[in-house]
Design a protein around this motif. Structure first.
Motif, PDB file in Angstrom:
ATOM      1  N   ARG A 123       0.831  -1.213   0.000  1.00  0.00           N
ATOM      2  CA  ARG A 123       0.000   0.000   0.000  1.00  0.00           C
ATOM      3  C   ARG A 123       0.861   1.257   0.000  1.00  0.00           C
ATOM      4  NH1 ARG A 123      -4.830   0.147   4.253  1.00  0.00           N
ATOM      5  NH2 ARG A 123      -4.853   2.288   3.438  1.00  0.00           N
ATOM      6  N   ALA A 124       1.989   1.197   0.728  1.00  0.00           N
ATOM      7  CA  ALA A 124       2.882   2.357   0.805  1.00  0.00           C
ATOM      8  C   ALA A 124       3.446   2.677  -0.587  1.00  0.00           C
ATOM      9  CB  ALA A 124       4.018   2.075   1.786  1.00  0.00           C
ATOM     10  N   VAL A 125       3.912   1.633  -1.266  1.00  0.00           N
ATOM     11  CA  VAL A 125       4.517   1.820  -2.595  1.00  0.00           C
ATOM     12  C   VAL A 125       3.472   2.365  -3.575  1.00  0.00           C
ATOM     13  CG1 VAL A 125       5.434   0.519  -4.572  1.00  0.00           C
ATOM     14  CG2 VAL A 125       6.389   0.167  -2.276  1.00  0.00           C
ATOM     15  N   GLU A 126       2.278   1.781  -3.516  1.00  0.00           N
ATOM     16  CA  GLU A 126       1.197   2.237  -4.404  1.00  0.00           C
ATOM     17  C   GLU A 126       0.865   3.712  -4.170  1.00  0.00           C
ATOM     18  OE1 GLU A 126      -2.882   0.438  -4.500  1.00  0.00           O
ATOM     19  OE2 GLU A 126      -1.631  -1.382  -4.589  1.00  0.00           O
ATOM     20  N   ALA A 127       0.795   4.089  -2.881  1.00  0.00           N
ATOM     21  CA  ALA A 127       0.440   5.475  -2.532  1.00  0.00           C
ATOM     22  C   ALA A 127       1.497   6.443  -3.045  1.00  0.00           C
ATOM     23  CB  ALA A 127       0.283   5.615  -1.019  1.00  0.00           C
ATOM     24  N   VAL A 128       2.777   6.086  -2.845  1.00  0.00           N
ATOM     25  CA  VAL A 128       3.845   6.996  -3.295  1.00  0.00           C
ATOM     26  C   VAL A 128       3.804   7.127  -4.819  1.00  0.00           C
ATOM     27  CG1 VAL A 128       6.358   7.285  -3.459  1.00  0.00           C
ATOM     28  CG2 VAL A 128       5.316   6.627  -1.267  1.00  0.00           C
ATOM     29  N   LYS A 129       3.627   5.996  -5.510  1.00  0.00           N
ATOM     30  CA  LYS A 129       3.593   6.050  -6.992  1.00  0.00           C
ATOM     31  C   LYS A 129       2.422   6.916  -7.448  1.00  0.00           C
ATOM     32  CE  LYS A 129       5.924   1.851  -8.396  1.00  0.00           C
ATOM     33  NZ  LYS A 129       5.768   0.421  -8.612  1.00  0.00           N
ATOM     34  N   TYR A 130       1.273   6.734  -6.774  1.00  0.00           N
ATOM     35  CA  TYR A 130       0.101   7.499  -7.182  1.00  0.00           C
ATOM     36  C   TYR A 130       0.331   8.999  -6.938  1.00  0.00           C
ATOM     37  CZ  TYR A 130      -4.819   8.366  -8.159  1.00  0.00           C
ATOM     38  OH  TYR A 130      -5.991   8.810  -8.725  1.00  0.00           O
ATOM     39  N   ALA A 131       0.897   9.319  -5.769  1.00  0.00           N
ATOM     40  CA  ALA A 131       1.173  10.729  -5.464  1.00  0.00           C
ATOM     41  C   ALA A 131       2.166  11.305  -6.472  1.00  0.00           C
ATOM     42  CB  ALA A 131       1.707  10.861  -4.036  1.00  0.00           C
ATOM     43  N   ARG A 132       3.176  10.508  -6.866  1.00  0.00           N
ATOM     44  CA  ARG A 132       4.154  10.984  -7.846  1.00  0.00           C
ATOM     45  C   ARG A 132       3.533  11.221  -9.216  1.00  0.00           C
ATOM     46  NH1 ARG A 132       9.878  11.421  -7.543  1.00  0.00           N
ATOM     47  NH2 ARG A 132       9.549  12.230  -9.640  1.00  0.00           N
ATOM     48  N   SER A 133       2.366  10.610  -9.482  1.00  0.00           N
ATOM     49  CA  SER A 133       1.742  10.875 -10.774  1.00  0.00           C
ATOM     50  C   SER A 133       1.154  12.302 -10.813  1.00  0.00           C
ATOM     51  CB  SER A 133       0.656   9.830 -11.084  1.00  0.00           C
ATOM     52  OG  SER A 133      -0.464  10.012 -10.244  1.00  0.00           O
ATOM     53  N   PHE A 134       1.051  12.951  -9.630  1.00  0.00           N
ATOM     54  CA  PHE A 134       0.534  14.330  -9.589  1.00  0.00           C
ATOM     55  C   PHE A 134       1.632  15.369  -9.357  1.00  0.00           C
ATOM     56  CE2 PHE A 134      -3.003  11.654  -8.120  1.00  0.00           C
ATOM     57  CZ  PHE A 134      -4.011  12.050  -8.988  1.00  0.00           C
ATOM     58  N   VAL A 135       2.594  15.052  -8.483  1.00  0.00           N
ATOM     59  CA  VAL A 135       3.640  16.037  -8.138  1.00  0.00           C
ATOM     60  C   VAL A 135       5.013  15.353  -8.106  1.00  0.00           C
ATOM     61  CG1 VAL A 135       2.149  17.563  -6.737  1.00  0.00           C
ATOM     62  CG2 VAL A 135       3.280  15.629  -5.640  1.00  0.00           C
ATOM     63  N   ALA A 162      12.388   3.819  -3.859  1.00  0.00           N
ATOM     64  CA  ALA A 162      12.379   3.265  -5.225  1.00  0.00           C
ATOM     65  C   ALA A 162      11.090   3.659  -5.954  1.00  0.00           C
ATOM     66  CB  ALA A 162      12.519   1.744  -5.161  1.00  0.00           C
ATOM     67  N   ALA A 163       9.998   3.832  -5.191  1.00  0.00           N
ATOM     68  CA  ALA A 163       8.718   4.220  -5.810  1.00  0.00           C
ATOM     69  C   ALA A 163       8.652   5.718  -6.106  1.00  0.00           C
ATOM     70  CB  ALA A 163       7.567   3.820  -4.880  1.00  0.00           C
ATOM     71  N   GLY A 164       9.634   6.492  -5.620  1.00  0.00           N
ATOM     72  CA  GLY A 164       9.670   7.914  -5.971  1.00  0.00           C
ATOM     73  C   GLY A 164       9.602   8.891  -4.810  1.00  0.00           C
ATOM     74  N   ALA A 165       9.650   8.401  -3.568  1.00  0.00           N
ATOM     75  CA  ALA A 165       9.609   9.343  -2.436  1.00  0.00           C
ATOM     76  C   ALA A 165      10.889  10.175  -2.407  1.00  0.00           C
ATOM     77  CB  ALA A 165       9.449   8.592  -1.116  1.00  0.00           C
ATOM     78  N   THR A 166      10.728  11.491  -2.216  1.00  0.00           N
ATOM     79  CA  THR A 166      11.886  12.382  -2.155  1.00  0.00           C
ATOM     80  C   THR A 166      12.326  12.623  -0.709  1.00  0.00           C
ATOM     81  OG1 THR A 166      10.256  14.147  -2.292  1.00  0.00           O
ATOM     82  CG2 THR A 166      11.455  13.622  -4.313  1.00  0.00           C
ATOM     83  N   VAL A 167      11.372  12.432   0.201  1.00  0.00           N
ATOM     84  CA  VAL A 167      11.658  12.595   1.633  1.00  0.00           C
ATOM     85  C   VAL A 167      11.016  11.414   2.356  1.00  0.00           C
ATOM     86  CG1 VAL A 167      11.328  14.079   3.675  1.00  0.00           C
ATOM     87  CG2 VAL A 167      11.507  15.123   1.394  1.00  0.00           C
ATOM     88  N   VAL A 168      11.728  10.837   3.319  1.00  0.00           N
ATOM     89  CA  VAL A 168      11.117   9.786   4.147  1.00  0.00           C
ATOM     90  C   VAL A 168      11.100  10.283   5.593  1.00  0.00           C
ATOM     91  CG1 VAL A 168      11.191   7.402   4.952  1.00  0.00           C
ATOM     92  CG2 VAL A 168      11.857   7.939   2.596  1.00  0.00           C
ATOM     93  N   ASN A 169       9.869  10.408   6.087  1.00  0.00           N
ATOM     94  CA  ASN A 169       9.635  10.907   7.438  1.00  0.00           C
ATOM     95  C   ASN A 169       9.619   9.712   8.401  1.00  0.00           C
ATOM     96  OD1 ASN A 169       8.581  12.085   9.731  1.00  0.00           O
ATOM     97  ND2 ASN A 169       6.633  12.696   8.792  1.00  0.00           N
ATOM     98  N   VAL A 170      10.374   9.850   9.483  1.00  0.00           N
ATOM     99  CA  VAL A 170      10.508   8.756  10.462  1.00  0.00           C
ATOM    100  C   VAL A 170       9.843   9.208  11.770  1.00  0.00           C
ATOM    101  CG1 VAL A 170      12.206   7.244  11.618  1.00  0.00           C
ATOM    102  CG2 VAL A 170      12.719   8.215   9.355  1.00  0.00           C
ATOM    103  N   PRO A 171       8.512   9.163  11.845  1.00  0.00           N
ATOM    104  CA  PRO A 171       7.857   9.762  13.006  1.00  0.00           C
ATOM    105  C   PRO A 171       7.940   8.894  14.259  1.00  0.00           C
ATOM    106  CG  PRO A 171       6.330   9.530  11.139  1.00  0.00           C
ATOM    107  CD  PRO A 171       7.525   8.675  10.863  1.00  0.00           C
ATOM    108  N   ASP A 172       8.295   9.544  15.346  1.00  0.00           N
ATOM    109  CA  ASP A 172       8.140   8.902  16.657  1.00  0.00           C
ATOM    110  C   ASP A 172       6.779   9.395  17.159  1.00  0.00           C
ATOM    111  OD1 ASP A 172       8.482   7.572  19.011  1.00  0.00           O
ATOM    112  OD2 ASP A 172       9.826   9.059  19.902  1.00  0.00           O
ATOM    113  N   THR A 173       5.747   8.798  16.591  1.00  0.00           N
ATOM    114  CA  THR A 173       4.374   9.268  16.752  1.00  0.00           C
ATOM    115  C   THR A 173       3.928   9.339  18.211  1.00  0.00           C
ATOM    116  OG1 THR A 173       3.934   8.295  14.611  1.00  0.00           O
ATOM    117  CG2 THR A 173       2.002   8.759  15.968  1.00  0.00           C
TER     118      THR A 173
END
Ligand code: KIV
Ligand code: ZN
Length: 389
Positions: A123-135, A162-173
């Motif tokens: 799901r993460a990879v799909e979401a990033v790819k989909y978001a990259r199709s817009f920005v 690899a799916a196109g994320a430019t920033v990876v956020n590592v939250p200590d939620t």
């Protein structure tokens, strides 16, 4: 040429910060604050969560129109309709960023998603790819990374880059980590993720144990190059990392080898603006921006401070846009030098003998009150002058 590394400041006062109960902002207020945040010098403004409400959608849309240089970011879940809403709200932004993500700890995977690590990764990879199709600029958040299995976190990070994320956020939620643990987590990702050079890592820390700022700085030492923070540390539960603390730690510790583009002299005015607009008081002893942050009250401290301010102050209040006049707080523990200093500020000079006399009167007032204010001082000076006449 400076060899210092830039720490990108990602302000989330208008999204994570606004999640404080009772602090909801309307679109007009959000636009005004976003303009001030850009003036302050932040790199990224997280303007809202567009799918969450029509109000949030329009805030992100309107902020996108007025912000000239900073990146404008919209939050989404790893859900297609969220990503479409964010892309739509951001369409007029000069530098749009979609911030998408999903839970990464086994706790979130089981209880929030009733899912498996494999499905989450997909799901993460799909979401990033989909978001990259817009920005072109997509940040992925691995929610609850603070409690996630580190090998899975590394695998997830590699896959979203690899799916196109430019920033990876590592939250200590949940604000669970200790600084050395958070630093090790970032270092592990920097050293073990093969494509890590294609993205930057971001620190997103919550303050449940009072460690949000310490953890964010530890993350930067570990190799992260973006810190997510809010003005006054506002945010869910105990809040987020404080922007003003991060900026001043970096400024006061050049040995860290970092810089930010934030203008420190605007920190206190920005703090007041956020506090007034959100109707949320700043605790008096809050670092950098609290009303007592530069107030010296005990006689020993006042004596040292008046001889040389650096004895008890590592930040000159003017550096952060605070008015230094009230730095000497008068109480029954204050000495003659402190009284003379405040009297001088009000235009009254006294000889040494006069001061002995005046000081005795001052102590009578101070004993009956917690703090002696300007009005009390003016009255003291007046009655002293009339007794002399
Ligand atoms: O604390 C958190 O995990 C968040 C994410 C949505 C980035 O705020
Ligand atoms: Zn958060």
């Amino acid at each position: 040429m400076s060899t210092k590394q830039k720490i990108h400041i990602f302000d989330t006062s208008l999204r994570d910060g606004e999640q404080v109960p009772g602090c909801k902002l309307n679109t007009k207020e959000k636009i005004e604050l976003a303009i001030k945040l850009e003036d302050l010098g932040v790199d990224v403004i997280e303007a809202g969560f567009p799918i969450s409400s029509p109000g949030d959608f329009s805030s992100v849309e309107e902020i996108s129109k007025v912000i000239k240089n900073a990146t404008v970011c919209g939050l989404t879940r790893a859900v297609k309709k969220d990503i479409e809403a964010a892309a739509d709200a951001l369409k007029l932004a000069k530098r749009p960023r979609i911030h998408t993500g999903i839970g990464s700890s086994d706790n979130h995977i089981k209880y929030k998603f009733n899912s498996t690590r494999e499905q989450i990764l997909e799901r993460a990879v799909e979401a990033v790819k989909y978001a990259r199709s817009f920005v072109d600029d997509v940040e992925f958040y691995a929610e609850d990374a603070g409690r996630a299995d580190i090998d899975f976190l590394a695998k997830l990070t590699e896959a979203v880059i690899a799916a196109g994320a430019t920033v990876v956020n590592v939250p200590d939620t949940t604000g669970f980590n200790l600084p050395f643990q958070y630093q090790e987590k970032i270092e592990f990702l920097v050293n073990k993720v093969p494509n890590i050079d294609k993205a930057i890592l971001s620190c997103h820390n919550h303050n449940d144990l009072g460690l949000a700022t310490a953890n964010a700085i530890a993350g930067a030492i570990g190799g992260a190059r973006q810190i997510e923070c809010t003005i006054n540390g506002i945010g869910e539960r105990a809040g987020n990392t404080s922007l003003e603390e991060v900026v001043m730690i970096i400024n006061k510790h050049p040995e860290l080898g970092f810089y930010t583009d934030v203008k420190p002299e605007l920190l206190v005015p920005m703090s007041h603006l956020i506090s007034d607009t959100m109707r949320m008081m700043v605790q008096a002893n809050k670092a950098v921006v609290g009303s007592n942050a530069f107030a010296h009250s005990s006689g020993i401290h006042q004596d040292g401070f008046l001889k040389e301010s650096s004895t008890y102050e590592i930040i000159n209040p003017k550096e952060v846009g605070a008015d230094g006049f009230q730095s000497i707080v008068l109480t029954a523990r204050s000495g003659r030098a402190a009284l003379a200093f405040r009297m001088r500020g009000l235009g009254h000079e006294f000889t040494r003998d006069e001061m002995d006399n005046l000081y005795a009167q001052f102590l009578d007032v101070a004993d009956s009150k917690k703090e002696v204010n300007d009005e009390d001082l003016k009255e003291l000076a007046l009655s002293f002058a009339s007794a002399k006449a």
